[in-house]
Structure formats: C-alpha cells, structure tokens
Design a protein around this motif. Structure first.
Motif, PDB file in Angstrom:
ATOM      1  N   PHE A  15       0.860  -1.174   0.000  1.00 22.67           N
ATOM      2  CA  PHE A  15       0.000   0.000   0.000  1.00 22.67           C
ATOM      3  C   PHE A  15       0.900   1.229   0.000  1.00 22.67           C
ATOM      4  O   PHE A  15       1.650   1.442   0.950  1.00 22.67           O
ATOM      5  CB  PHE A  15      -0.904   0.014   1.237  1.00 22.67           C
ATOM      6  CG  PHE A  15      -1.932  -1.070   1.223  1.00 22.67           C
ATOM      7  CD1 PHE A  15      -3.195  -0.825   0.706  1.00 22.67           C
ATOM      8  CD2 PHE A  15      -1.653  -2.331   1.721  1.00 22.67           C
ATOM      9  CE1 PHE A  15      -4.162  -1.814   0.698  1.00 22.67           C
ATOM     10  CE2 PHE A  15      -2.601  -3.326   1.719  1.00 22.67           C
ATOM     11  CZ  PHE A  15      -3.865  -3.067   1.199  1.00 22.67           C
ATOM     12  N   ILE A  16       0.825   2.012  -1.056  1.00 21.75           N
ATOM     13  CA  ILE A  16       1.600   3.242  -1.148  1.00 21.75           C
ATOM     14  C   ILE A  16       0.625   4.376  -0.871  1.00 21.75           C
ATOM     15  O   ILE A  16      -0.325   4.590  -1.615  1.00 21.75           O
ATOM     16  CB  ILE A  16       2.264   3.377  -2.532  1.00 21.75           C
ATOM     17  CG1 ILE A  16       3.157   2.157  -2.794  1.00 21.75           C
ATOM     18  CG2 ILE A  16       3.057   4.675  -2.604  1.00 21.75           C
ATOM     19  CD1 ILE A  16       3.738   2.110  -4.188  1.00 21.75           C
ATOM     20  N   ILE A  17       0.863   5.054   0.227  1.00 18.80           N
ATOM     21  CA  ILE A  17      -0.069   6.062   0.714  1.00 18.80           C
ATOM     22  C   ILE A  17       0.485   7.457   0.413  1.00 18.80           C
ATOM     23  O   ILE A  17       1.651   7.733   0.665  1.00 18.80           O
ATOM     24  CB  ILE A  17      -0.271   5.929   2.243  1.00 18.80           C
ATOM     25  CG1 ILE A  17      -0.516   4.483   2.662  1.00 18.80           C
ATOM     26  CG2 ILE A  17      -1.353   6.865   2.730  1.00 18.80           C
ATOM     27  CD1 ILE A  17      -1.770   3.862   2.163  1.00 18.80           C
ATOM     28  N   SER A  18      -0.390   8.313  -0.099  1.00 17.27           N
ATOM     29  CA  SER A  18      -0.019   9.695  -0.383  1.00 17.27           C
ATOM     30  C   SER A  18      -1.130  10.612   0.101  1.00 17.27           C
ATOM     31  O   SER A  18      -2.298  10.232   0.105  1.00 17.27           O
ATOM     32  CB  SER A  18       0.167   9.892  -1.894  1.00 17.27           C
ATOM     33  OG  SER A  18       0.332  11.261  -2.203  1.00 17.27           O
ATOM     34  N   ASP A  19      -0.750  11.820   0.476  1.00 17.81           N
ATOM     35  CA  ASP A  19      -1.791  12.814   0.691  1.00 17.81           C
ATOM     36  C   ASP A  19      -2.198  13.359  -0.679  1.00 17.81           C
ATOM     37  O   ASP A  19      -1.635  12.978  -1.694  1.00 17.81           O
ATOM     38  CB  ASP A  19      -1.331  13.913   1.651  1.00 17.81           C
ATOM     39  CG  ASP A  19      -0.179  14.745   1.109  1.00 17.81           C
ATOM     40  OD1 ASP A  19       0.292  14.507  -0.015  1.00 17.81           O
ATOM     41  OD2 ASP A  19       0.263  15.659   1.828  1.00 17.81           O
ATOM     42  N   ILE A  25       2.078  12.543  -4.397  1.00 16.66           N
ATOM     43  CA  ILE A  25       1.811  11.571  -5.458  1.00 16.66           C
ATOM     44  C   ILE A  25       3.084  11.252  -6.236  1.00 16.66           C
ATOM     45  O   ILE A  25       3.334  10.095  -6.590  1.00 16.66           O
ATOM     46  CB  ILE A  25       0.675  12.076  -6.363  1.00 16.66           C
ATOM     47  CG1 ILE A  25      -0.630  12.077  -5.553  1.00 16.66           C
ATOM     48  CG2 ILE A  25       0.535  11.218  -7.615  1.00 16.66           C
ATOM     49  CD1 ILE A  25      -1.781  12.792  -6.208  1.00 16.66           C
ATOM     50  N   ARG A  26       3.911  12.253  -6.454  1.00 22.95           N
ATOM     51  CA  ARG A  26       5.201  11.996  -7.111  1.00 22.95           C
ATOM     52  C   ARG A  26       6.065  11.079  -6.258  1.00 22.95           C
ATOM     53  O   ARG A  26       6.761  10.204  -6.775  1.00 22.95           O
ATOM     54  CB  ARG A  26       5.927  13.308  -7.387  1.00 22.95           C
ATOM     55  CG  ARG A  26       5.329  14.073  -8.542  1.00 22.95           C
ATOM     56  CD  ARG A  26       6.064  15.367  -8.804  1.00 22.95           C
ATOM     57  NE  ARG A  26       5.398  16.096  -9.882  1.00 22.95           N
ATOM     58  CZ  ARG A  26       5.600  17.364 -10.156  1.00 22.95           C
ATOM     59  NH1 ARG A  26       6.453  18.075  -9.426  1.00 22.95           N
ATOM     60  NH2 ARG A  26       4.960  17.940 -11.155  1.00 22.95           N
ATOM     61  N   SER A  27       6.035  11.264  -4.954  1.00 18.63           N
ATOM     62  CA  SER A  27       6.790  10.394  -4.045  1.00 18.63           C
ATOM     63  C   SER A  27       6.270   8.960  -4.118  1.00 18.63           C
ATOM     64  O   SER A  27       7.052   8.009  -4.075  1.00 18.63           O
ATOM     65  CB  SER A  27       6.716  10.914  -2.607  1.00 18.63           C
ATOM     66  OG  SER A  27       7.369  12.154  -2.505  1.00 18.63           O
ATOM     67  N   ALA A  28       4.969   8.799  -4.231  1.00 16.84           N
ATOM     68  CA  ALA A  28       4.380   7.462  -4.373  1.00 16.84           C
ATOM     69  C   ALA A  28       4.899   6.800  -5.645  1.00 16.84           C
ATOM     70  O   ALA A  28       5.248   5.616  -5.645  1.00 16.84           O
ATOM     71  CB  ALA A  28       2.858   7.560  -4.394  1.00 16.84           C
ATOM     72  N   GLN A  61      -3.398  13.772 -13.743  1.00 12.61           N
ATOM     73  CA  GLN A  61      -2.203  13.616 -14.563  1.00 12.61           C
ATOM     74  C   GLN A  61      -1.041  13.063 -13.736  1.00 12.61           C
ATOM     75  O   GLN A  61      -0.330  12.154 -14.182  1.00 12.61           O
ATOM     76  CB  GLN A  61      -1.820  14.952 -15.193  1.00 12.61           C
ATOM     77  CG  GLN A  61      -0.720  14.842 -16.214  1.00 12.61           C
ATOM     78  CD  GLN A  61      -0.474  16.165 -16.937  1.00 12.61           C
ATOM     79  OE1 GLN A  61      -1.029  17.196 -16.581  1.00 12.61           O
ATOM     80  NE2 GLN A  61       0.363  16.135 -17.943  1.00 12.61           N
ATOM     81  N   GLU A  62      -0.873  13.569 -12.542  1.00 12.03           N
ATOM     82  CA  GLU A  62       0.198  13.063 -11.669  1.00 12.03           C
ATOM     83  C   GLU A  62      -0.079  11.624 -11.250  1.00 12.03           C
ATOM     84  O   GLU A  62       0.837  10.810 -11.178  1.00 12.03           O
ATOM     85  CB  GLU A  62       0.367  13.949 -10.429  1.00 12.03           C
ATOM     86  CG  GLU A  62       0.962  15.289 -10.700  1.00 12.03           C
ATOM     87  CD  GLU A  62       2.356  15.251 -11.315  1.00 12.03           C
ATOM     88  OE1 GLU A  62       3.146  14.330 -11.009  1.00 12.03           O
ATOM     89  OE2 GLU A  62       2.660  16.151 -12.103  1.00 12.03           O
ATOM     90  N   ILE A  63      -1.327  11.316 -10.980  1.00 13.76           N
ATOM     91  CA  ILE A  63      -1.688   9.942 -10.613  1.00 13.76           C
ATOM     92  C   ILE A  63      -1.356   8.998 -11.758  1.00 13.76           C
ATOM     93  O   ILE A  63      -0.767   7.932 -11.558  1.00 13.76           O
ATOM     94  CB  ILE A  63      -3.178   9.856 -10.223  1.00 13.76           C
ATOM     95  CG1 ILE A  63      -3.421  10.630  -8.920  1.00 13.76           C
ATOM     96  CG2 ILE A  63      -3.617   8.402 -10.081  1.00 13.76           C
ATOM     97  CD1 ILE A  63      -4.888  10.851  -8.590  1.00 13.76           C
ATOM     98  N   GLU A  64      -1.693   9.369 -12.967  1.00 15.67           N
ATOM     99  CA  GLU A  64      -1.391   8.532 -14.137  1.00 15.67           C
ATOM    100  C   GLU A  64       0.107   8.334 -14.310  1.00 15.67           C
ATOM    101  O   GLU A  64       0.556   7.249 -14.683  1.00 15.67           O
ATOM    102  CB  GLU A  64      -2.001   9.150 -15.393  1.00 15.67           C
ATOM    103  CG  GLU A  64      -3.510   9.033 -15.438  1.00 15.67           C
ATOM    104  CD  GLU A  64      -4.117   9.741 -16.644  1.00 15.67           C
ATOM    105  OE1 GLU A  64      -3.397  10.012 -17.628  1.00 15.67           O
ATOM    106  OE2 GLU A  64      -5.328  10.029 -16.584  1.00 15.67           O
ATOM    107  N   ARG A  65       0.895   9.360 -14.050  1.00 15.75           N
ATOM    108  CA  ARG A  65       2.354   9.268 -14.199  1.00 15.75           C
ATOM    109  C   ARG A  65       2.967   8.245 -13.246  1.00 15.75           C
ATOM    110  O   ARG A  65       4.039   7.713 -13.516  1.00 15.75           O
ATOM    111  CB  ARG A  65       3.002  10.627 -13.958  1.00 15.75           C
ATOM    112  CG  ARG A  65       2.841  11.576 -15.102  1.00 15.75           C
ATOM    113  CD  ARG A  65       3.605  12.866 -14.842  1.00 15.75           C
ATOM    114  NE  ARG A  65       3.324  13.808 -15.912  1.00 15.75           N
ATOM    115  CZ  ARG A  65       3.211  15.103 -15.760  1.00 15.75           C
ATOM    116  NH1 ARG A  65       3.384  15.653 -14.570  1.00 15.75           N
ATOM    117  NH2 ARG A  65       2.957  15.882 -16.784  1.00 15.75           N
ATOM    118  N   THR A  66       2.315   7.973 -12.131  1.00 21.50           N
ATOM    119  CA  THR A  66       2.871   7.007 -11.178  1.00 21.50           C
ATOM    120  C   THR A  66       2.815   5.588 -11.724  1.00 21.50           C
ATOM    121  O   THR A  66       3.539   4.729 -11.244  1.00 21.50           O
ATOM    122  CB  THR A  66       2.115   7.023  -9.831  1.00 21.50           C
ATOM    123  OG1 THR A  66       0.794   6.514 -10.016  1.00 21.50           O
ATOM    124  CG2 THR A  66       2.110   8.393  -9.194  1.00 21.50           C
TER     125      THR A  66
END
Length: 112
Positions: A15-19, A25-28, A61-66
C-alpha cells in the motif's frame, strides 16, 4: 529507506499512501520506481490518497504518471485531526466515521 535496504521480503501487497498533493503523489510514484529498480517481486501495488477534500481531477495527470492504480481515497476528516491533537487513539473512532468507512471499503476491494 527500508525498501532500499531490502528489509522487506516476500511482500505480496504494498500500500503506497499519499496525501492529496502533487509532491506526495510523485513520491508514491518514486516508491514504485524504486521497488522495480531493486527487482522486488511485489505482485500487487495499491495507491491510496488520503486527506482528500473533493475533486481529484487536478491530480489525475500526476496519478497517471505514477503507473499505479488508484485503489482508493480516504477523505480529510476533522474528527481524526481532533483525536490526534488530543492524544486519543484513532482505533477509538466510531464505525460511522467517514474515513473509517472509506478504509473498510478499500480493504474489502483488495485481494488481501
């Protein structure tokens, strides 16, 4: 840090958790990249975004990049902040709490 030290082994679900922030999200996404670079065999990765206050569209867009599937969101909750501020264990939150319900729903949908 723990991933890079190869402390985790035989993990099947991560589970990769992000605020709800671009930085989070980039950290995830970086955690996913790191697990791949280290050739860790983790069959299922889950992106969970916490402290959401509504529409995630600006973050899509950031979510998709992960390259991580968005598995769930946990809403921002004043009651959690109050419990945390007053040193009350979060395990004492009522089952009716929106964040608790979101977590229960999320876990019900996972293959763990």
């Amino acid at each position: 840090i723990y991933i890079s030290r190869r402390i985790i082994q035989d993990v099947t679900d991560l589970f990769i958790i992000s605020d709800a922030s671009v930085r989070g999200i980039r950290s995830a996404g970086r955690v996913r990249e790191l697990s791949q670079a280290l050739n860790l065999s983790i069959p299922r990765l889950y992106l969970i975004i916490t402290k959401t206050t509504g529409n995630l569209e600006p973050l899509n867009q950031e979510i998709e990049r992960t390259a991580l599937p968005l598995s769930g969101v946990i809403p921002y909750d004043d009651q959690i902040v109050s419990y945390d501020t007053n040193g009350i264990p979060l395990l004492e939150l009522p089952a009716s709490n929106a964040a608790i319900q979101a977590v229960n729903s999320l876990l019900a949908g996972c293959q763990i």
